[in-house]
Scaffold this motif. Structure first.
Motif, PDB file in Angstrom:
ATOM      1  N   CYS A 180       0.811  -1.228   0.000  1.00  0.00           N
ATOM      2  CA  CYS A 180       0.000   0.000   0.000  1.00  0.00           C
ATOM      3  C   CYS A 180       0.842   1.276   0.000  1.00  0.00           C
ATOM      4  O   CYS A 180       0.308   2.376  -0.149  1.00  0.00           O
ATOM      5  CB  CYS A 180      -0.932   0.011   1.211  1.00  0.00           C
ATOM      6  SG  CYS A 180      -2.084  -1.383   1.267  1.00  0.00           S
ATOM      7  N   GLY A 181       2.146   1.139   0.181  1.00  0.00           N
ATOM      8  CA  GLY A 181       3.006   2.316   0.212  1.00  0.00           C
ATOM      9  C   GLY A 181       2.747   3.196   1.418  1.00  0.00           C
ATOM     10  O   GLY A 181       2.791   4.432   1.314  1.00  0.00           O
ATOM     11  N   ILE A 182       2.492   2.571   2.582  1.00  0.00           N
ATOM     12  CA  ILE A 182       2.205   3.322   3.798  1.00  0.00           C
ATOM     13  C   ILE A 182       3.071   2.800   4.932  1.00  0.00           C
ATOM     14  O   ILE A 182       3.784   1.801   4.779  1.00  0.00           O
ATOM     15  CB  ILE A 182       0.714   3.207   4.208  1.00  0.00           C
ATOM     16  CG1 ILE A 182       0.347   1.733   4.475  1.00  0.00           C
ATOM     17  CG2 ILE A 182      -0.177   3.803   3.131  1.00  0.00           C
ATOM     18  CD1 ILE A 182      -1.071   1.541   4.984  1.00  0.00           C
ATOM     19  N   GLU A 183       3.009   3.456   6.079  1.00  0.00           N
ATOM     20  CA  GLU A 183       3.716   3.006   7.272  1.00  0.00           C
ATOM     21  C   GLU A 183       2.706   2.801   8.389  1.00  0.00           C
ATOM     22  O   GLU A 183       1.884   3.678   8.661  1.00  0.00           O
ATOM     23  CB  GLU A 183       4.776   4.018   7.702  1.00  0.00           C
ATOM     24  CG  GLU A 183       5.607   3.552   8.892  1.00  0.00           C
ATOM     25  CD  GLU A 183       6.753   4.503   9.208  1.00  0.00           C
ATOM     26  OE1 GLU A 183       7.354   4.348  10.288  1.00  0.00           O
ATOM     27  OE2 GLU A 183       7.041   5.393   8.380  1.00  0.00           O
ATOM     28  N   ALA A 184       2.738   1.647   9.009  1.00  0.00           N
ATOM     29  CA  ALA A 184       1.797   1.331  10.080  1.00  0.00           C
ATOM     30  C   ALA A 184       2.104   2.127  11.339  1.00  0.00           C
ATOM     31  O   ALA A 184       3.260   2.465  11.615  1.00  0.00           O
ATOM     32  CB  ALA A 184       1.838  -0.160  10.393  1.00  0.00           C
ATOM     33  N   GLU A 185       1.059   2.426  12.095  1.00  0.00           N
ATOM     34  CA  GLU A 185       1.200   2.979  13.433  1.00  0.00           C
ATOM     35  C   GLU A 185       1.245   1.792  14.395  1.00  0.00           C
ATOM     36  O   GLU A 185       0.293   1.028  14.494  1.00  0.00           O
ATOM     37  CB  GLU A 185       0.029   3.900  13.773  1.00  0.00           C
ATOM     38  CG  GLU A 185      -0.085   5.110  12.866  1.00  0.00           C
ATOM     39  CD  GLU A 185      -1.219   6.040  13.275  1.00  0.00           C
ATOM     40  OE1 GLU A 185      -1.480   6.160  14.496  1.00  0.00           O
ATOM     41  OE2 GLU A 185      -1.852   6.639  12.389  1.00  0.00           O
ATOM     42  N   VAL A 186       2.359   1.635  15.086  1.00  0.00           N
ATOM     43  CA  VAL A 186       2.545   0.483  15.965  1.00  0.00           C
ATOM     44  C   VAL A 186       1.994   0.800  17.353  1.00  0.00           C
ATOM     45  O   VAL A 186       2.372   1.793  17.975  1.00  0.00           O
ATOM     46  CB  VAL A 186       4.026   0.089  16.064  1.00  0.00           C
ATOM     47  CG1 VAL A 186       4.206  -1.101  17.013  1.00  0.00           C
ATOM     48  CG2 VAL A 186       4.572  -0.245  14.681  1.00  0.00           C
ATOM     49  N   VAL A 187       1.090  -0.041  17.817  1.00  0.00           N
ATOM     50  CA  VAL A 187       0.571   0.056  19.182  1.00  0.00           C
ATOM     51  C   VAL A 187       1.058  -1.191  19.907  1.00  0.00           C
ATOM     52  O   VAL A 187       0.527  -2.282  19.721  1.00  0.00           O
ATOM     53  CB  VAL A 187      -0.963   0.137  19.216  1.00  0.00           C
ATOM     54  CG1 VAL A 187      -1.448   0.346  20.653  1.00  0.00           C
ATOM     55  CG2 VAL A 187      -1.467   1.257  18.316  1.00  0.00           C
ATOM     56  N   GLY A 188       2.068  -1.030  20.719  1.00  0.00           N
ATOM     57  CA  GLY A 188       2.727  -2.160  21.356  1.00  0.00           C
ATOM     58  C   GLY A 188       4.221  -1.975  21.252  1.00  0.00           C
ATOM     59  O   GLY A 188       4.709  -0.971  20.719  1.00  0.00           O
TER      60      GLY A 188
END
Length: 210
Positions: A180-188
């Protein structure tokens, strides 16, 4: 080796991981790591504040604590900082409706979250749920959004169970990021904000924790 008191001088609280630190998961609930039950009991008898900071995303906090107590650990649900409830708070604060790619064991944590007409995706360690069909559906939801938002409950590469090493959520998150050409927001873990939230719940400053 320095005495117990000397090594903990100035420390007011201890953050503990669970999987791979207290126990190794597996069939029948897994098994405690040798000495871990006794070590936790010793910490609980001290003046230190103790909190558990985990990326566990296949079990709800209630189920996780119940399993740990059956293994002999002195632990309560309100001592555990976990990514699913933390993600629910973020979703509510930002008015987001997730498409959930998660394990059935943690789905109850999202019972109060509106999942209709999703405008983001939440991915966790879905285990057998990481089928092509489910991954592709999450990909399609993200690609249809003008501003795609992806939350990942942790970003670990793998973890250990009694049966061997298991792929964690990280590789699947990376696949969606790449596609998707995006960066995930990491929760953890390893998100600094996740650790800070655990420290706030302990009412301990970072320099006072170990």
């Amino acid at each position: 080796m320095a005495a117990w008191g000397e090594r903990l001088a100035g420390v007011r609280g201890v953050l503990l991981d669970i999987s791979g630190v207290l126990y190794d998961g597996g069939e029948g609930g897994g098994a405690p790591i040798v000495g871990s039950v006794e070590a936790l009991a010793r910490l609980k008898r001290s003046q230190l504040k103790v909190r558990f900071c985990t990326n566990e995303s296949q079990k709800s906090r209630g189920d996780l604590v119940g399993m740990l107590r059956r293994l002999g650990f002195d632990i309560s649900e309100d001592e555990v900082t976990a990514p699913a409830p933390a993600t629910c708070l973020i979703l509510k604060e930002r008015g987001l409706r997730p498409h959930l790619l998660i394990h059935d064991g943690v789905r109850s944590e999202f019972d109060q979250i509106d999942t209709s007409n999703p405008n983001c995706v939440v991915i966790a360690d879905a285990g057998e749920g990481f089928s092509y069909q489910n991954m592709n559906k999450a990909f399609q939801v993200l690609m249809e959004l003008e501003n795609p938002v992806l939350f990942s409950l942790g970003k670990g590469r793998y973890y250990k169970e009694t049966s061997g090493l298991m792929l964690d959520v990280g590789p699947y998150t990376k696949a969606l990021e790449y596609a998707c050409g995006i960066e995930a927001e990491v929760v953890g873990k390893p998100s600094p904000e996740f650790f800070k939230s655990a420290l706030r719940e302990m009412r301990v400053e970072a320099h006072q924790a170990q």
